[in-house]
Design an enzyme around this catalytic site. Structure first.
Site, PDB file in Angstrom:
ATOM      1  N   HIS A  97       0.724  -1.134   0.203  1.00  0.00           N
ATOM      2  CA  HIS A  97       0.064  -0.122   0.110  1.00  0.00           C
ATOM      3  C   HIS A  97       0.777   1.214  -0.076  1.00  0.00           C
ATOM      4  O   HIS A  97       2.113   1.518   0.315  1.00  0.00           O
ATOM      5  CB  HIS A  97      -0.914   0.079   1.037  1.00  0.00           C
ATOM      6  CG  HIS A  97      -0.231  -0.053   2.204  1.00  0.00           C
ATOM      7  ND1 HIS A  97       0.304   1.057   2.969  1.00  0.00           N
ATOM      8  CD2 HIS A  97      -0.161  -0.976   3.619  1.00  0.00           C
ATOM      9  CE1 HIS A  97       0.930   0.467   4.231  1.00  0.00           C
ATOM     10  NE2 HIS A  97       0.640  -0.605   4.417  1.00  0.00           N
ATOM     11  N   ASP A 379       3.793  -4.609   3.862  1.00  0.00           N
ATOM     12  CA  ASP A 379       5.369  -4.901   3.946  1.00  0.00           C
ATOM     13  C   ASP A 379       5.465  -6.255   4.141  1.00  0.00           C
ATOM     14  O   ASP A 379       6.597  -7.132   3.950  1.00  0.00           O
ATOM     15  CB  ASP A 379       5.919  -3.838   4.779  1.00  0.00           C
ATOM     16  CG  ASP A 379       5.357  -3.749   6.281  1.00  0.00           C
ATOM     17  OD1 ASP A 379       4.499  -4.439   6.491  1.00  0.00           O
ATOM     18  OD2 ASP A 379       6.108  -3.040   7.020  1.00  0.00           O
TER      19      ASP A 379
END
Length: 480
Positions: A97, A379
């Site tokens: 994102h 992540d």
């Protein structure tokens, strides 16, 4: 006459200096253009160390700037590069994102004042920003898998909510989408103009920031797409493990990795001193401050050029930030050396890589479904995939990071298919575990699809030392 001669002499000297400057730039004896964040355009797209353009040692501020990934000029990339006799068959995109508001608040400090509405007169800006907002406003009836239909399609709070995507994050993925559109649609015609819903595969976790990032990239890729042709699937796990999420051995490796992180932190007296000083500033116990994960909030201040928090007892300052960021870099270095994380990564990334290989094999057979796949993730999704692929020098996934697998067909030998792997626009195919040594034996600038298939379906599991090539057996190995 004398004035004229002097003017001509000065003109000749100016021309000579200009020629000398161009020559020095051509031979790289002086630096050339600087791109975003003061990083040269050459180094910005590299994941491997570059001793000429990157700092000679660990530079926490340089790494933090790369992590922020502040949008500026369109970046150059290596996506879509192949010999003319190769045809692009399918593309599989994994993204983190975009820039977000912090997930944690530093106790007893004021929240960063960041506006999460999308407006044209605020930087960073993208030419498609207003059109994106307008199109998202028409998507209230979109058919998404539950619970995605209850999430907002774009950020819209005057003061950001915790973890909310910012305007920077939207712009980052509008840029990503436009870049991929220019390459994969305009240049390679991956999708026809009348593309059908079954040619896309879209999946996201249940966070608004991942859904909105995926929509921003998709809008940059397919502007004004038909809402009836778009369907986002919900993935409950950040590992995108679908029905293969229960894996005791993966959790075992993760516990060992977390123990390593804890021991490294205990050894870092400078880090403990920095935490102690920061705790005094906000007047709370050091343990409570550490639990609030202050680097998350400080990175938000840093990326948005906001002053670090202050109280009546003083201020958290840049030196505190640098100490924590340096520790993060040391942690990543030790993680690569100790390789405890690798076991977790191999088991954690296997399900999503296995799904990707399955899609590639179907595309190689000539099926036209799911030729463009997009996973909008975190992540903690990309990091194990990078490690599992053997990309040990890859930087930790920045905001709006992208990892792409391309599948190509050799027109001269239609049965031959090959893959390319790209991370943030850099071709890292020959840095992967499954293709490191193949370059010497294969003249083509990519890797045989068979190498990736064999790696995912056998070598990843063999590397665990369990003697098993079955994912379930590797996850449930007895006696560990």
């Amino acid at each position: 006459m004398l004035f004229r001669n002097r003017f001509l002499l000065l003109l000749a000297l100016a021309a000579l200096l200009a020629l000398l400057s161009l020559s020095l730039q051509f031979f790289h004896l002086i630096p050339v253009s600087v791109a975003k964040n003061g990083v040269s355009s050459k180094s910005r797209k590299r994941i491997m160390p570059d001793p000429v353009t990157e700092p000679p040692g660990m530079d926490p501020l340089y790494e933090a700037l790369l992590y922020c990934n502040i949008p500026s000029v369109a970046e150059r990339s290596m996506e879509g590069h192949a010999p003319h006799h190769f045809k692009l068959v399918s593309v599989h995109v994994f993204i983190r994102h975009g820039d977000r508001y912090p997930l944690y608040v530093i106790p007893k400090t004021k929240r960063p004042e960041i506006d999460c509405t999308l407006v044209a007169n605020r930087k960073p800006y993208h030419p498609k920003l207003e059109a994106f907002v307008s199109h998202m406003s028409k998507g209230s009836g979109a058919s998404f898998e539950s619970p995605l239909h209850s999430l907002p399609l774009f950020p819209n709070h005057p003061l950001c909510e915790m973890g909310e995507l910012t305007q920077t994050g939207v712009v980052q993925h509008l840029q990503n989408g436009q870049l991929l559109r220019d390459i994969y649609l305009k240049k390679h015609q991956l999708l026809p103009s009348d593309w059908s819903p079954d040619q896309l595969y879209l999946e996201t976790t249940g966070k608004s920031r991942t859904l909105q990032s995926g929509l921003a990239l998709l809008y940059g890729f397919l502007p004004d797409f038909d809402w009836k042709k778009v369907y986002f699937r919900h993935q409950p796990s950040a590992l995108f493990c679908s029905g293969s999420c229960y894996c005791p051995m993966r959790n075992h490796y993760l516990e060992k990795e977390q123990r390593r992180q804890y021991l490294l932190r205990l050894k870092n007296s400078q880090l403990e001193r920095a935490y102690g000083e920061m705790a005094k500033v906000v007047d709370i116990p050091t343990k409570q401050l550490r639990a609030a994960n202050p680097i998350d909030s400080l990175l938000c201040h840093f990326c948005h050029n906001l002053s670090f928090p202050c109280t009546g007892n003083g201020c958290i300052d840049m030196e505190h930030f640098k100490v924590i960021k340096t520790h993060q870099m040391e942690d990543e270095r030790e993680r690569r050396e100790k390789k405890l994380y690798l076991g977790y990564a191999l088991l954690g990334a296997h399900p999503i890589l296995n799904q990707t290989v399955g899609r590639m094999l179907r595309a190689a057979e000539g099926r036209s479904e799911e030729v463009f796949a997009l996973y909008s993730a975190h992540d903690v999704t990309l990091s194990p995939v990078l490690s599992a692929l053997g990309l040990t020098e890859a930087r930790f996934p920045r905001f709006a990071a992208r990892l792409i697998f391309e599948l190509w067909q050799d027109r001269d030998e239609p049965r031959e298919h090959a893959v390319r792997v790209l991370y943030n626009g850099v071709d890292v195919t020959f840095h992967t575990s499954f293709c490191q040594d193949h370059r010497r034996r294969w003249p083509k600038p990519m890797c045989p699809l068979d190498n990736l298939v064999r790696f995912v379906r056998r070598d990843m599991l063999v590397a665990l030392g369990s003697g098993s090539t079955n994912y379930y057996d590797a996850c449930h190995r007895k006696g560990f």
